[in-house]
Design an enzyme around this catalytic site. Structure first.
Site, PDB file in Angstrom:
ATOM      1  N   GLY A  11       0.734  -1.209  -0.169  1.00  0.00           N
ATOM      2  CA  GLY A  11      -0.088   0.105  -0.109  1.00  0.00           C
ATOM      3  C   GLY A  11       0.897   1.332  -0.209  1.00  0.00           C
ATOM      4  O   GLY A  11       0.434   2.359   0.401  1.00  0.00           O
ATOM      5  N   ASN A  13       1.758   2.974  -2.659  1.00  0.00           N
ATOM      6  CA  ASN A  13       1.091   3.708  -3.571  1.00  0.00           C
ATOM      7  C   ASN A  13      -0.328   4.735  -3.037  1.00  0.00           C
ATOM      8  O   ASN A  13      -0.615   5.762  -3.357  1.00  0.00           O
ATOM      9  CB  ASN A  13       0.794   3.119  -5.028  1.00  0.00           C
ATOM     10  CG  ASN A  13       2.126   2.998  -5.722  1.00  0.00           C
ATOM     11  OD1 ASN A  13       2.534   4.121  -6.350  1.00  0.00           O
ATOM     12  ND2 ASN A  13       2.429   1.933  -5.834  1.00  0.00           N
ATOM     13  N   ASN A 107      -4.522   2.749 -13.496  1.00  0.00           N
ATOM     14  CA  ASN A 107      -3.343   1.541 -13.157  1.00  0.00           C
ATOM     15  C   ASN A 107      -1.972   2.077 -13.108  1.00  0.00           C
ATOM     16  O   ASN A 107      -1.705   3.093 -13.813  1.00  0.00           O
ATOM     17  CB  ASN A 107      -3.246   0.117 -13.847  1.00  0.00           C
ATOM     18  CG  ASN A 107      -2.479  -0.850 -13.334  1.00  0.00           C
ATOM     19  OD1 ASN A 107      -2.409  -0.936 -12.371  1.00  0.00           O
ATOM     20  ND2 ASN A 107      -1.628  -1.212 -14.259  1.00  0.00           N
ATOM     21  N   HIS A 109       1.832   1.106 -13.316  1.00  0.00           N
ATOM     22  CA  HIS A 109       2.663   0.019 -13.801  1.00  0.00           C
ATOM     23  C   HIS A 109       4.141   0.462 -13.712  1.00  0.00           C
ATOM     24  O   HIS A 109       4.531   1.315 -13.836  1.00  0.00           O
ATOM     25  CB  HIS A 109       2.260  -0.363 -15.002  1.00  0.00           C
ATOM     26  CG  HIS A 109       3.237  -1.727 -15.436  1.00  0.00           C
ATOM     27  ND1 HIS A 109       2.820  -2.858 -14.896  1.00  0.00           N
ATOM     28  CD2 HIS A 109       4.389  -1.811 -16.158  1.00  0.00           C
ATOM     29  CE1 HIS A 109       4.078  -3.837 -15.336  1.00  0.00           C
ATOM     30  NE2 HIS A 109       4.759  -3.075 -16.320  1.00  0.00           N
ATOM     31  N   GLU A 147      -9.349  -3.690 -21.743  1.00  0.00           N
ATOM     32  CA  GLU A 147      -9.474  -5.166 -21.639  1.00  0.00           C
ATOM     33  C   GLU A 147      -8.257  -5.939 -21.609  1.00  0.00           C
ATOM     34  O   GLU A 147      -8.209  -7.042 -21.195  1.00  0.00           O
ATOM     35  CB  GLU A 147     -10.428  -5.789 -22.870  1.00  0.00           C
ATOM     36  CG  GLU A 147     -11.862  -5.521 -22.433  1.00  0.00           C
ATOM     37  CD  GLU A 147     -12.317  -3.998 -22.790  1.00  0.00           C
ATOM     38  OE1 GLU A 147     -13.550  -3.522 -22.630  1.00  0.00           O
ATOM     39  OE2 GLU A 147     -11.444  -3.215 -23.324  1.00  0.00           O
ATOM     40  N   ALA A 179       9.215   7.740  -9.271  1.00  0.00           N
ATOM     41  CA  ALA A 179       8.348   7.749 -10.160  1.00  0.00           C
ATOM     42  C   ALA A 179       6.734   7.317  -9.771  1.00  0.00           C
ATOM     43  O   ALA A 179       5.987   8.230  -9.613  1.00  0.00           O
ATOM     44  CB  ALA A 179       8.699   6.742 -11.100  1.00  0.00           C
ATOM     45  N   GLU A 180       6.616   6.193  -9.213  1.00  0.00           N
ATOM     46  CA  GLU A 180       5.253   5.620  -8.997  1.00  0.00           C
ATOM     47  C   GLU A 180       4.342   6.753  -7.936  1.00  0.00           C
ATOM     48  O   GLU A 180       3.418   7.164  -8.186  1.00  0.00           O
ATOM     49  CB  GLU A 180       5.138   4.239  -8.215  1.00  0.00           C
ATOM     50  CG  GLU A 180       5.686   3.366  -9.157  1.00  0.00           C
ATOM     51  CD  GLU A 180       5.765   1.872  -8.529  1.00  0.00           C
ATOM     52  OE1 GLU A 180       4.507   1.550  -7.920  1.00  0.00           O
ATOM     53  OE2 GLU A 180       6.610   1.254  -8.696  1.00  0.00           O
TER      54      GLU A 180
HETATM   55  C1  GRF Z   1       5.007  -2.694  -6.295  1.00  0.00           C
HETATM   56  O1  GRF Z   1       5.562  -3.572  -7.188  1.00  0.00           O
HETATM   57  C2  GRF Z   1       4.755  -1.498  -7.161  1.00  0.00           C
HETATM   58  O2  GRF Z   1       5.681  -1.236  -8.109  1.00  0.00           O
HETATM   59  C3  GRF Z   1       3.363  -1.827  -7.972  1.00  0.00           C
HETATM   60  O3  GRF Z   1       2.594  -2.549  -6.929  1.00  0.00           O
HETATM   61  C4  GRF Z   1       3.667  -3.008  -6.155  1.00  0.00           C
HETATM   62  C5  GRF Z   1       3.039  -2.718  -4.662  1.00  0.00           C
HETATM   63  O4  GRF Z   1       2.803  -1.663  -4.484  1.00  0.00           O
HETATM   64  N1  GRF Z   1       2.815  -0.753  -8.436  1.00  0.00           N
HETATM   65  P1  GRF Z   1       2.302  -0.908  -2.975  1.00  0.00           P
HETATM   66  O5  GRF Z   1       3.498  -0.721  -2.057  1.00  0.00           O
HETATM   67  O6  GRF Z   1       1.188  -2.160  -2.707  1.00  0.00           O
HETATM   68  O7  GRF Z   1       1.514   0.274  -3.635  1.00  0.00           O
END
Ligand code: GRF
Length: 206
Positions: A11, A13, A107, A109, A147, A179-180
């Site tokens: 979690g 993100n 999403n 990625h 899809e 980045a994320e």
């Molecule tokens: C990580 O591998 C991230 O790169 C991908 O989802 C996985 C878990 O992320 N987006 P999070 O810490 O649960 O957000």
């Protein structure tokens, strides 16, 4: 903007999104729910500590996938989100839900799509493949979910340098931190501001 976040793991993100709402870098948005398929996901703890309604629904709880899909979609509809965010969510989204929430599911990625994406490319596997190929630049992508797997219109991307001595774990952490955790809140804020449209399969940001 009513945002529902779907999670499966740590979690981080989700945490980045919650923090961005709190500090105002995501405007006029409420995280109205968190759903996980994994009852042990630390993401659920993060949600609860933040006072966000959370629940667990897993395909394992149902006799058939069709039954899970129906119950899952009903649970999502009941929350009534404007936007659904897949933040490390590892369950395939039912086709019916993709159609019903067309261009309202995003999403994150952990690669620069179309590199290192598609079935089987999740978590550390993405970074192992990048190091094996010897790429000099990796990164993350936020895209609308269609899809396919990691095939929807791309909203934002951010590049990250590969460094000498990187292991998959070190690289994953750098991609998450640099980045994320930046582009996912940014994408939500752009959508909340009505600045994102999809035209001819491509994302336009105003
Ligand atoms: C990580 O591998 C991230 O790169 C991908 O989802 C996985 C878990 O992320 N987006 P999070 O810490 O649960 O957000």
């Amino acid at each position: 903007l009513r945002v529902l976040v779907l999670v499966s793991g740590g979690g981080t993100n989700l945490q980045a999104i919650l923090d961005a709402v709190d500090e105002g870098s995501i405007t006029n948005t409420e995280i109205v729910g968190v759903i996980s398929n994994n009852k042990n996901a630390y993401a659920l703890t993060r949600a609860r500590e933040h006072g966000v309604a959370s629940r667990c629904i897993s395909p394992k709880d149902f006799a058939t996938r069709e039954e899970f899909n129906a119950k899952f979609l009903a649970a999502v509809d009941e929350i009534g989100p404007d936007l659904i965010v897949l933040a490390g969510f590892l369950v395939v989204i039912p086709a019916e839900m993709i159609a019903k929430y067309r261009n309202r599911i995003i999403n994150i990625h952990p690669s620069l799509i179309p590199a290192f994406c598609g079935t089987g490319f999740y978590g550390l596997k993405v970074h192992e493949a990048a190091l094996k190929r010897g790429v000099k630049v990796v990164g993350a992508t936020v895209h609308f979910v269609d899809e396919g797997t990691d095939t929807g219109p791309i909203i934002l991307q951010k590049a990250v340098e590969v460094e000498e001595g990187d292991t998959p774990e070190i690289l994953q952490r750098r991609v998450m931190e640099q980045a994320e955790w930046k582009i996912l809140p940014q994408a939500i804020n752009l959508i909340a501001g009505g600045r994102v449209t999809v035209e001819d399969g491509k994302v336009r940001i105003r």
